[in-house]
Write a protein that holds these residues in place. Structure first.
Motif, PDB file in Angstrom:
ATOM      1  N   GLU A 196      46.354  43.542  46.706  1.00 43.49           N
ATOM      2  CA  GLU A 196      46.073  44.754  45.925  1.00 43.49           C
ATOM      3  C   GLU A 196      47.335  45.594  45.752  1.00 43.49           C
ATOM      4  OE1 GLU A 196      43.457  45.612  44.132  1.00 43.49           O
ATOM      5  OE2 GLU A 196      42.681  43.645  44.681  1.00 43.49           O
ATOM      6  N   ALA A 197      48.168  45.672  46.778  1.00 42.14           N
ATOM      7  CA  ALA A 197      49.416  46.436  46.680  1.00 42.14           C
ATOM      8  C   ALA A 197      50.345  45.816  45.637  1.00 42.14           C
ATOM      9  CB  ALA A 197      50.110  46.499  48.040  1.00 42.14           C
ATOM     10  N   ILE A 198      50.404  44.494  45.604  1.00 36.46           N
ATOM     11  CA  ILE A 198      51.238  43.810  44.606  1.00 36.46           C
ATOM     12  C   ILE A 198      50.682  44.045  43.210  1.00 36.46           C
ATOM     13  CG2 ILE A 198      51.969  41.541  43.773  1.00 36.46           C
ATOM     14  CD1 ILE A 198      52.168  40.701  46.744  1.00 36.46           C
ATOM     15  N   ARG A 199      49.375  43.894  43.057  1.00 36.46           N
ATOM     16  CA  ARG A 199      48.750  44.134  41.743  1.00 36.46           C
ATOM     17  C   ARG A 199      49.010  45.564  41.266  1.00 36.46           C
ATOM     18  NH1 ARG A 199      44.281  40.966  43.828  1.00 36.46           N
ATOM     19  NH2 ARG A 199      44.234  38.981  42.717  1.00 36.46           N
ATOM     20  N   ALA A 200      48.881  46.520  42.157  1.00 34.84           N
ATOM     21  CA  ALA A 200      49.097  47.928  41.797  1.00 34.84           C
ATOM     22  C   ALA A 200      50.557  48.170  41.411  1.00 34.84           C
ATOM     23  CB  ALA A 200      48.697  48.834  42.957  1.00 34.84           C
ATOM     24  N   ALA A 201      51.486  47.571  42.138  1.00 36.65           N
ATOM     25  CA  ALA A 201      52.908  47.737  41.830  1.00 36.65           C
ATOM     26  C   ALA A 201      53.239  47.143  40.468  1.00 36.65           C
ATOM     27  CB  ALA A 201      53.757  47.093  42.920  1.00 36.65           C
ATOM     28  N   ASP A 203      44.689  43.519  51.214  1.00 32.54           N
ATOM     29  CA  ASP A 203      45.482  44.740  51.048  1.00 32.54           C
ATOM     30  C   ASP A 203      46.860  44.444  50.465  1.00 32.54           C
ATOM     31  OD1 ASP A 203      46.082  43.444  53.458  1.00 32.54           O
ATOM     32  OD2 ASP A 203      46.753  45.292  54.436  1.00 32.54           O
ATOM     33  N   ILE A 204      47.463  43.329  50.849  1.00 29.50           N
ATOM     34  CA  ILE A 204      48.766  42.950  50.299  1.00 29.50           C
ATOM     35  C   ILE A 204      48.629  42.564  48.824  1.00 29.50           C
ATOM     36  CG2 ILE A 204      50.637  41.259  50.427  1.00 29.50           C
ATOM     37  CD1 ILE A 204      50.193  41.206  53.462  1.00 29.50           C
ATOM     38  N   VAL A 230      56.459  34.729  35.327  1.00 25.24           N
ATOM     39  CA  VAL A 230      56.762  34.790  36.749  1.00 25.24           C
ATOM     40  C   VAL A 230      55.517  34.415  37.546  1.00 25.24           C
ATOM     41  CG1 VAL A 230      57.463  36.309  38.645  1.00 25.24           C
ATOM     42  CG2 VAL A 230      58.457  36.623  36.370  1.00 25.24           C
ATOM     43  N   GLN A 231      55.720  33.635  38.580  1.00 29.41           N
ATOM     44  CA  GLN A 231      54.629  33.283  39.486  1.00 29.41           C
ATOM     45  C   GLN A 231      54.975  33.840  40.863  1.00 29.41           C
ATOM     46  OE1 GLN A 231      53.655  29.131  39.689  1.00 29.41           O
ATOM     47  NE2 GLN A 231      52.459  29.372  41.545  1.00 29.41           N
ATOM     48  N   VAL A 232      54.026  34.502  41.470  1.00 27.35           N
ATOM     49  CA  VAL A 232      54.223  35.081  42.796  1.00 27.35           C
ATOM     50  C   VAL A 232      53.403  34.286  43.797  1.00 27.35           C
ATOM     51  CG1 VAL A 232      53.912  37.139  44.223  1.00 27.35           C
ATOM     52  CG2 VAL A 232      54.613  37.370  41.824  1.00 27.35           C
ATOM     53  N   SER A 233      54.046  33.863  44.864  1.00 24.64           N
ATOM     54  CA  SER A 233      53.356  33.137  45.934  1.00 24.64           C
ATOM     55  C   SER A 233      53.435  33.956  47.211  1.00 24.64           C
ATOM     56  CB  SER A 233      54.009  31.772  46.168  1.00 24.64           C
ATOM     57  OG  SER A 233      53.913  30.972  45.019  1.00 24.64           O
ATOM     58  N   LEU A 234      52.373  33.946  47.963  1.00 26.18           N
ATOM     59  CA  LEU A 234      52.322  34.671  49.232  1.00 26.18           C
ATOM     60  C   LEU A 234      52.110  33.678  50.363  1.00 26.18           C
ATOM     61  CD1 LEU A 234      49.913  37.558  48.188  1.00 26.18           C
ATOM     62  CD2 LEU A 234      52.401  37.631  48.278  1.00 26.18           C
ATOM     63  N   HIS A 235      52.713  33.972  51.508  1.00 23.76           N
ATOM     64  CA  HIS A 235      52.486  33.128  52.682  1.00 23.76           C
ATOM     65  C   HIS A 235      51.115  33.396  53.279  1.00 23.76           C
ATOM     66  CE1 HIS A 235      56.431  31.332  52.841  1.00 23.76           C
ATOM     67  NE2 HIS A 235      56.966  32.533  52.627  1.00 23.76           N
ATOM     68  N   ALA A 236      50.716  34.666  53.256  1.00 24.23           N
ATOM     69  CA  ALA A 236      49.401  35.039  53.776  1.00 24.23           C
ATOM     70  C   ALA A 236      48.650  35.782  52.680  1.00 24.23           C
ATOM     71  CB  ALA A 236      49.556  35.927  55.008  1.00 24.23           C
ATOM     72  N   HIS A 237      47.436  35.395  52.446  1.00 27.77           N
ATOM     73  CA  HIS A 237      46.625  36.036  51.419  1.00 27.77           C
ATOM     74  C   HIS A 237      45.710  37.071  52.071  1.00 27.77           C
ATOM     75  CE1 HIS A 237      47.812  33.531  48.036  1.00 27.77           C
ATOM     76  NE2 HIS A 237      47.913  32.549  48.919  1.00 27.77           N
ATOM     77  N   GLN A 238      46.222  38.286  52.129  1.00 27.74           N
ATOM     78  CA  GLN A 238      45.438  39.393  52.665  1.00 27.74           C
ATOM     79  C   GLN A 238      45.114  40.338  51.518  1.00 27.74           C
ATOM     80  OE1 GLN A 238      48.106  40.895  55.630  1.00 27.74           O
ATOM     81  NE2 GLN A 238      47.460  39.399  57.173  1.00 27.74           N
TER      82      GLN A 238
END
Length: 102
Positions: free
Chosen positions: A89-94, A86-87, A76-84
């Protein structure tokens, strides 16, 4: 005195030990000694040296993925519109909390 970072070459007994413990991590020392035709104390000393020198980083079990219900492997590849930060880190933690994710 300067210590060399180059490790001594492994001999054939060391290589045999590594081959065996790579596939049979829970092998008893007496059985390992019998397989390489060396005394149990000498085998134990070699095994501890290989661990201490970093040739063996750890031991583990190989699990049957099908029996555990993980017969399908997905990338799976996850793409973000904004690279912040905190976001991200929240994804990595989840994802880290998901035991099915390797």
């Amino acid at each position: 005195m300067i210590k060399s970072t180059v490790r001594a070459a492994l001999d054939e007994l060391d290589k045999a030990i590594l081959r065996i413990v790579q596939t049979r991590a829970n092998i008893h020392n007496a059985e390992l000694a019998r397989l390489i035709n060396l005394s149990p104390p000498a085998t134990h000393a070699r095994l501890r040296r290989l661990e201490k020198d970093g040739y063996i980083r750890g031991y583990g079990a190989v699990l049957d993925r099908d029996k555990l219900g993980y017969g399908l492997t997905v990338f799976v590849q996850v793409s973000l519109h904004a690279h912040q930060n905190d976001i991200e880190e929240a994804i990595r933690a989840a994802v880290a909390r998901m035991p099915e994710v390797l």
